[in-house]
Design an enzyme around this catalytic site. Structure first.
Site, short mmCIF file in Angstrom:
data_model
loop_
_atom_site.label_atom_id
_atom_site.label_comp_id
_atom_site.label_asym_id
_atom_site.label_seq_id
_atom_site.Cartn_x
_atom_site.Cartn_y
_atom_site.Cartn_z
N CYS A 134 -4.21 -0.03 -0.83
CA CYS A 134 -4.81 -0.55 -2.16
C CYS A 134 -6.45 -1.25 -2.11
CB CYS A 134 -4.24 -1.00 -3.29
SG CYS A 134 -4.24 -1.67 -4.76
N CYS A 137 -6.72 -3.47 -4.63
CA CYS A 137 -5.75 -5.06 -5.20
C CYS A 137 -6.00 -6.58 -4.24
CB CYS A 137 -4.01 -4.17 -4.08
SG CYS A 137 -3.28 -3.35 -5.38
N ASP A 138 -6.15 -5.80 -3.16
CA ASP A 138 -5.78 -6.40 -1.60
C ASP A 138 -7.89 -6.93 -1.23
OD1 ASP A 138 -3.41 -7.07 -1.83
OD2 ASP A 138 -3.49 -4.97 -0.31
#
Ligand code: NDP
Length: 310
Positions: A134, A137-138
């Site tokens: 992701c 997300c990261d």
């Protein structure tokens, strides 16, 4: 045989939000949390893009909070999976893995999707230590670092573009000699100076003492000029597609070619009255915690309206 007005299958942000709304509407929902209680977010470290958490929040903690919130209003949340459904007529019969049969007037399917991985042992070894599926997300953790994205579709291009705005350099590892992504995405990726596309490369392993420090690749695998190549990277992002967790519903509901459940446009309804969908299992496009939570709310509101009209 147990009976419920509302059965929720799955426990990511979509399932838990549906449980909060359904329990506050006095539907006394039963929720089965599935194989991975809390869903995909329990695999990430910190969630920084969910509104309301200015300092970010641990993905696991957020899911525990959502569960607690749903239980506070009376949701009956159970560990375990629903393994079989019979949607031939209402009330619908859903069977849990321990053999319990639940008779439900409405069902909210929120079983999520799982990112596909290459299947390398190293992906597991470095999970949360440089391996992610992701970018949104990261990606933030790789500012001014070097990362690789695997895949040649729109997701891979989108992730590479997103990461190129944060990282110093992005390798795009593509197994074919061309990208599968739409022309416009291809062009954007080609034009971005800090993205290097490695066509005809396959990843065979990762290395590093403290987290990912590099990847072992093979160029032109199986050809006469096959060559081993190592690249130095800090992060390894998978973007080779997602698999919605919808197998048990395919007998009853329509899916697209990948397996995402189809809904009636603009609503969480399916072609079967009283069966609703929420979150990633029916969302090939956005796949965000906040959009999943929003769709869980919609599904629960629709379930309540459906029951009221009965
Ligand atoms: P896709 O299935 O389109 O692409 C997957 C990519 O991963 C392909 O390049 C495929 O390679 C590669 N791949 C698959 N398995 C492996 C493997 N084992 N090793 C190496 N590479 C592998 O998935 P996406 O998630 O990119 O897209 C899904 C859908 O969502 C598409 O319809 C896409 O258009 C859409 N989408 C649209 C966006 C937009 O419009 N902005 C953004 C994101 C997605 P190969 O080509 O060789 O099969």
């Amino acid at each position: 045989m147990e009976h419920t007005k509302c059965l929720i299958i799955g426990s990511g942000p979509a399932g838990y939000t549906a449980a909060i709304y359904a329990s506050r509407a006095n539907l006394s929902p039963i929720e089965y949390s599935g194989m991975q209680p809390g869903g995909q977010l329990t695999q990430t470290t910190e969630v920084e893009n969910f509104p309301g958490y200015p300092q970010g929040v641990d993905g696991n903690q957020m899911m525990m909070d959502l569960r607690e919130q749903a239980e506070r209003f009376g949701a009956d949340i159970r560990d375990g999976s629903i393994v079989k459904v019979d949607f031939s007529k209402a009330p619908y019969i859903c069977t849990a893995e321990d053999g319990t049969d639940i008779e439900a007037d409405t069902v909210i399917i929120a079983t999520g999707a799982s990112a596909k991985y290459l299947g390398l042992d190293d992906e597991r070894k470095y999970n949360g230590q440089g391996v992610s599926a992701c970018a949104t997300c990261d990606g933030f953790f790789y500012r001014k670092k070097t990362v690789a994205v695997v895949g040649g579709g729109d997701t891979a291009c989108e992730d590479a573009l997103y990461l190129s705005g944060l990282a110093k350099k992005v390798y795009l590892i593509v197994r074919k000699p061309f990208l599968r992504a739409s022309k416009v995405m291809q062009q954007r990726v080609m034009e971005r100076e800090n993205i290097e596309i490695l066509f005809e490369h396959n990843t065979i392993g990762l290395f590093g003492e403290n987290g990912v420090e590099g990847a072992h690749l093979v160029k032109r695998k199986g050809e006469a000029d096959e060559k081993l190549v190592d690249i130095a990277i800090d992060g390894f992002f998978l973007a080779i597609g997602h698999q919605p967790n919808t197998e048990i519903f395919k007998e009853w509901l329509d899916t697209d070619e990948v397996g995402y459940l189809k809904k009636i446009d603009g609503t969480p309804k399916t072609k079967i009255p009283g069966i609703f969908v929420a979150g990633d299992c029916a969302d090939p496009v956005y796949r965000q915690a906040i959009s999943a939570a929003g769709s869980g709310c919609q599904a629960a509101i629709e379930a309540e309206r459906f029951l009221m009209n009965q």
